[in-house]
Motif scaffolding. Structure first.
Motif, PDB file in Angstrom:
ATOM      1  N   LEU A 113     -28.585  30.340  -4.574  1.00  0.00           N
ATOM      2  CA  LEU A 113     -28.523  31.711  -5.057  1.00  0.00           C
ATOM      3  C   LEU A 113     -29.567  32.578  -4.366  1.00  0.00           C
ATOM      4  CD1 LEU A 113     -27.669  33.917  -7.124  1.00  0.00           C
ATOM      5  CD2 LEU A 113     -29.326  32.885  -8.721  1.00  0.00           C
ATOM      6  N   ASP A 114     -29.110  33.555  -3.588  1.00  0.00           N
ATOM      7  CA  ASP A 114     -30.012  34.551  -3.002  1.00  0.00           C
ATOM      8  C   ASP A 114     -30.392  35.530  -4.105  1.00  0.00           C
ATOM      9  OD1 ASP A 114     -31.415  36.265  -1.453  1.00  0.00           O
ATOM     10  OD2 ASP A 114     -29.712  37.007  -0.285  1.00  0.00           O
ATOM     11  N   LEU A 115     -31.687  35.738  -4.303  1.00  0.00           N
ATOM     12  CA  LEU A 115     -32.118  36.618  -5.385  1.00  0.00           C
ATOM     13  C   LEU A 115     -31.863  38.091  -5.064  1.00  0.00           C
ATOM     14  CD1 LEU A 115     -35.441  34.988  -6.649  1.00  0.00           C
ATOM     15  CD2 LEU A 115     -33.148  34.801  -7.600  1.00  0.00           C
ATOM     16  N   GLY A 116     -31.722  38.421  -3.793  1.00  0.00           N
ATOM     17  CA  GLY A 116     -31.486  39.812  -3.419  1.00  0.00           C
ATOM     18  C   GLY A 116     -30.009  40.135  -3.351  1.00  0.00           C
ATOM     19  N   LEU A 117     -29.415  40.445  -4.500  1.00  0.00           N
ATOM     20  CA  LEU A 117     -27.973  40.699  -4.581  1.00  0.00           C
ATOM     21  C   LEU A 117     -27.696  42.175  -4.865  1.00  0.00           C
ATOM     22  CD1 LEU A 117     -26.726  37.671  -6.724  1.00  0.00           C
ATOM     23  CD2 LEU A 117     -26.543  37.946  -4.244  1.00  0.00           C
ATOM     24  N   PRO A 118     -26.536  42.670  -4.434  1.00  0.00           N
ATOM     25  CA  PRO A 118     -26.145  44.032  -4.787  1.00  0.00           C
ATOM     26  C   PRO A 118     -25.876  44.107  -6.297  1.00  0.00           C
ATOM     27  CG  PRO A 118     -24.346  42.910  -3.678  1.00  0.00           C
ATOM     28  CD  PRO A 118     -25.547  42.006  -3.574  1.00  0.00           C
ATOM     29  N   PRO A 119     -26.123  45.260  -6.932  1.00  0.00           N
ATOM     30  CA  PRO A 119     -26.383  46.566  -6.293  1.00  0.00           C
ATOM     31  C   PRO A 119     -27.853  46.847  -6.000  1.00  0.00           C
ATOM     32  CG  PRO A 119     -26.116  46.834  -8.657  1.00  0.00           C
ATOM     33  CD  PRO A 119     -25.876  45.385  -8.386  1.00  0.00           C
ATOM     34  N   ASP A 120     -28.729  45.826  -6.103  1.00  0.00           N
ATOM     35  CA  ASP A 120     -30.154  46.050  -5.867  1.00  0.00           C
ATOM     36  C   ASP A 120     -30.690  44.963  -4.937  1.00  0.00           C
ATOM     37  OD1 ASP A 120     -32.671  47.124  -6.062  1.00  0.00           O
ATOM     38  OD2 ASP A 120     -33.135  46.194  -7.999  1.00  0.00           O
ATOM     39  N   PRO A 121     -30.173  44.924  -3.683  1.00  0.00           N
ATOM     40  CA  PRO A 121     -30.540  43.826  -2.781  1.00  0.00           C
ATOM     41  C   PRO A 121     -32.007  43.816  -2.366  1.00  0.00           C
ATOM     42  CG  PRO A 121     -29.293  45.508  -1.611  1.00  0.00           C
ATOM     43  CD  PRO A 121     -29.234  45.869  -3.056  1.00  0.00           C
ATOM     44  N   ALA A 122     -32.701  44.927  -2.548  1.00  0.00           N
ATOM     45  CA  ALA A 122     -34.113  44.975  -2.151  1.00  0.00           C
ATOM     46  C   ALA A 122     -35.020  44.324  -3.182  1.00  0.00           C
ATOM     47  CB  ALA A 122     -34.535  46.424  -1.922  1.00  0.00           C
ATOM     48  N   ASP A 182     -24.459  34.714  -1.891  1.00  0.00           N
ATOM     49  CA  ASP A 182     -25.227  35.479  -0.904  1.00  0.00           C
ATOM     50  C   ASP A 182     -24.324  36.577  -0.340  1.00  0.00           C
ATOM     51  OD1 ASP A 182     -26.745  36.277   1.502  1.00  0.00           O
ATOM     52  OD2 ASP A 182     -27.927  34.474   1.069  1.00  0.00           O
ATOM     53  N   ASP A 183     -24.863  37.790  -0.193  1.00  0.00           N
ATOM     54  CA  ASP A 183     -24.036  38.883   0.326  1.00  0.00           C
ATOM     55  C   ASP A 183     -24.134  39.038   1.840  1.00  0.00           C
ATOM     56  OD1 ASP A 183     -26.674  39.742   0.229  1.00  0.00           O
ATOM     57  OD2 ASP A 183     -26.118  41.849  -0.052  1.00  0.00           O
ATOM     58  N   ASP A 184     -24.876  38.146   2.485  1.00  0.00           N
ATOM     59  CA  ASP A 184     -25.042  38.175   3.944  1.00  0.00           C
ATOM     60  C   ASP A 184     -24.014  37.217   4.565  1.00  0.00           C
ATOM     61  OD1 ASP A 184     -25.864  37.675   6.619  1.00  0.00           O
ATOM     62  OD2 ASP A 184     -27.911  38.254   6.131  1.00  0.00           O
ATOM     63  N   LEU A 185     -23.040  37.751   5.301  1.00  0.00           N
ATOM     64  CA  LEU A 185     -21.996  36.917   5.890  1.00  0.00           C
ATOM     65  C   LEU A 185     -22.559  35.928   6.892  1.00  0.00           C
ATOM     66  CD1 LEU A 185     -19.114  39.532   6.440  1.00  0.00           C
ATOM     67  CD2 LEU A 185     -19.294  37.766   4.674  1.00  0.00           C
ATOM     68  N   GLY A 186     -23.630  36.327   7.603  1.00  0.00           N
ATOM     69  CA  GLY A 186     -24.253  35.413   8.557  1.00  0.00           C
ATOM     70  C   GLY A 186     -24.833  34.193   7.861  1.00  0.00           C
TER      71      GLY A 186
END
Length: 452
Positions: free
Chosen positions: A49-58, A8-12
Motif C-alpha cells: 500500500l502506497d500511503l500517497g494516494l489520490p485525492p491527496d497524493p502529497a 499504488d496510483d503510479d503506473l510505473g
C-alpha cells in the motif's frame, strides 16, 4: 497461486511490482475505493500500500485511511506500506495502526520480494493454525500445534472414552484443568457434571467434609446434612487438582473410595455407591513423595493408571504465539481495547522468555499489555519483556533454509498424524510415496525413516 494486491496510483511502480511478483497473482488498485473493491473480490493475504494516494497524493492521510479500512474488513491481511524516502513518521504510524511492515522508496525488487515472501509465510502459517483450531479432532479446547502438545493430546484422546484413572503431571500453570475438562467433554460422561476441587486450597480439617460431605450433627456447626464434591459429580467426572497436597490421613479414605466406589459421609454409617470418573493432577514429584512416605504408594498406583505429562510453555515452540493471539483476541473484546496484533519485537521477546509461570503467566501479561498498549500493536514493553526483545536468535532469511525447515516439520507432523503409515503420510502431504522417500533422504529424517 497466492494473490497479492498492489495499491499504488503510479503506473510505473505497478509495472515494476508486477514483474517482481511473478510467483503470485497480482491485482491492482489506484485509490481507496478500488482497493477496498479488490480486497472484497480477491481476499488477498498480502497487500502493498502506497500511503500517497489520490485525492491527496502529497500526504499520507488517504493511505492511512485505506490501511485502517483494509484491516477493519480483513484483520488477518498482511499490509506492507510503501512510503517516501523521508516519511519515516507516517511509516511508524502505519505500523502502530496494524501494518505488517513498511518499505521506503525507491523500490528494490529483491528487498520487497523478500518482505512479501515473509508476509505470505506468516499469513499461511496463521491460516493453517486457524484451520487446525476449527477442524482438529479431540481436545478442542487445548490450543497448540507443536509436536510436544500434539503428542499429549493424542494420548488424551485415546483415554477420553474410557473410565481409566488418569494422572496429569506438569508445572503449575500448564493447563492441567483445561486437559481434564477436555477429557471429560470428549467422554461418554460429557452431559453429566464436571466437578473440580483443589486439594491445596482447602484447610486440612475441612477437606474431608468438602469431598465426602457430612451428616447433620457430625460436628459443631453441622446443622444439616450436606453432600460433598464426590456425590455432586455423580455420573460425571471428579477432578482432584494438586492431589499431592492431600493429607496423608485422608489418602486412605480416598483409596477405599477409588477401590470400592462407595463413600461414607463424615458422621455417617451408610455406604453410598458413587459412579464417577476420577482425574487427578499435581505439579509435585509423587514418586519422590512415595519414597519419602508422604504419599501412599497404593494410592499413587490407583490414581495413575495412565499418567500424562503436560509440557511447560517454554518447550512448545510457536504454540506460545498461537496461544498469545488467542488470548489477545479474547481480552481485546473483554476490555474493549484497540490492541489486535504483536510487533516483531514482542513476538521475539515472547519466544525468548522462559515463562516460569507458563500459560497462567502469559495470560496475566497479556491482560496487562492489552490495557497498557497505546495503539493497535502490542510492544515488548507492554508485556514487560523489553529485556528479552533482542535475545532470541534472528529468524533465518535464507529461503532455501526456511523451505527445508518447513518441509521437514510438515513431513514429521504428517508422519505422526498418519500414525507412522507411509502411504497415509504421502496422501496427507499431497505427494507420491517415491517423492516422500526422496524428501526423507534429502533432509536426512532418520526418525521418520526408522519409524521412531
Amino acid at each position: 497461486m497466492d494473490t497479492i494486491l498492489v495499491v499504488d496510483d503510479d503506473l510505473g511502480i505497478q509495472k515494476q511490482l508486477k514483474w517482481s511478483f511473478t510467483s503470485y497473482q497480482v491485482v491492482f488498485a489506484d485509490d481507496r475505493a478500488s482497493a477496498i473493491a479488490q480486497l472484497r473480490r480477491h481476499e488477498p493475504k498480502v497487500v502493498t500500500l502506497d500511503l500517497g494516494l489520490p485525492p491527496d497524493p502529497a500526504n499520507a492521510s488517504e493511505g492511512l485511511k485505506t490501511l485502517q479500512e483494509i484491516l477493519a474488513l480483513a484483520p488477518q491481511t498482511k499490509v506492507i506500506v510503501v512510503t517516501g524516502n523521508n516519511d519515516r513518521v507516517n511509516a511508524l504510524k502505519a505500523i502502530e495502526l496494524g501494518a505488517y511492515d513498511f518499505y521506503q522508496k525507491p523500490i528494490d525488487s529483491d528487498t520487497i520480494k523478500l518482505l512479501v515472501q515473509r508476509a505470505f509465510n506468516l499469513a499461511n502459517l496463521e491460516q493453517e493454525n486457524r484451520i487446525l483450531a476449527r477442524t482438529k479432532p479431540g481436545m478442542g479446547s487445548v490450543i497448540g500445534n507443536s509436536e510436544a502438545i500434539l503428542a499429549v493430546t493424542r494420548r488424551a484422546e485415546k483415554i477420553a472414552g474410557t473410565d481409566i484413572s488418569t494422572l496429569l503431571l506438569g508445572e503449575s500453570g500448564t493447563g492441567k484443568e483445561v486437559f481434564a475438562r477436555s477429557i471429560h467433554e470428549h467422554s461418554p460422561r460429557k452431559d453429566r457434571p464436571f466437578v473440580a476441587i483443589n486439594c491445596a486450597s482447602i484447610p486440612e480439617n475441612l477437606l474431608e467434609s468438602e469431598l465426602f460431605g457430612y451428616e447433620k450433627g457430625a460436628f459443631t456447626g453441622a446443622n444439616k446434612t450436606t453432600i460433598g464434591k464426590i456425590e455432586t459429580a455423580q455420573g460425571g467426572t471428579l477432578f482432584l487438582d494438586e492431589i499431592g497436597d492431600m493429607p496423608i490421613g485422608l489418602q486412605a479414605k480416598m483409596l477405599r473410595f477409588l477401590q470400592e466406589r462407595v463413600i461414607e459421609r463424615v458422621g455417617g454409617r451408610t455406604e453410598i455407591p458413587v459412579d464417577i470418573r476420577v482425574i487427578c493432577a499435581t505439579h509435585r514429584d509423587l514418586q519422590s513423595m512415595v519414597a519419602e512416605e508422604t504419599f501412599r504408594e497404593d494410592l499413587y498406583y490407583r490414581i495413575g493408571e495412565i499418567p500424562i505429562n503436560i509440557p511447560p510453555l517454554r518447550d512448545r515452540d510457536e504454540d506460545i504465539i498461537l496461544i498469545a493471539r488467542n488470548y489477545l483476541n479474547q481480552y481485546r473484546e473483554d476490555f474493549k481495547a484497540k490492541a489486535k496484533s504483536f510487533s516483531d519485537g514482542a513476538i521475539q521477546a515472547m519466544l525468548a522468555y522462559p515463562w516460569p509461570g507458563n500459560i497462567r503467566e502469559l495470560q496475566n501479561k497479556l491482560k496487562s499489555a492489552v490495557i497498557m498498549a497505546e495503539g493497535s500493536v502490542v510492544q515488548a514493553e507492554d508485556l514487560g519483556l523489553e529485556s528479552y526483545e533482542n535475545t532470541r536468535a534472528p529468524e533465518s532469511l535464507n529461503l532455501r533454509e526456511v523451505r527445508e525447515q518447513a518441509e521437514s516439520r510438515a513431513i514429521r507432523r504428517a508422519f505422526q498424524t498418519a500414525e507412522k503409515n507411509m502411504s497415509k503420510t504421502a496422501e496427507l502431504l499431497g505427494v507420491t510415496r517415491p517423492t516422500l522417500y526422496s524428501l526423507i533422504d534429502k533432509y536426512q529424517l532418520e526418525d521418520v525413516k526408522t519409524g521412531a
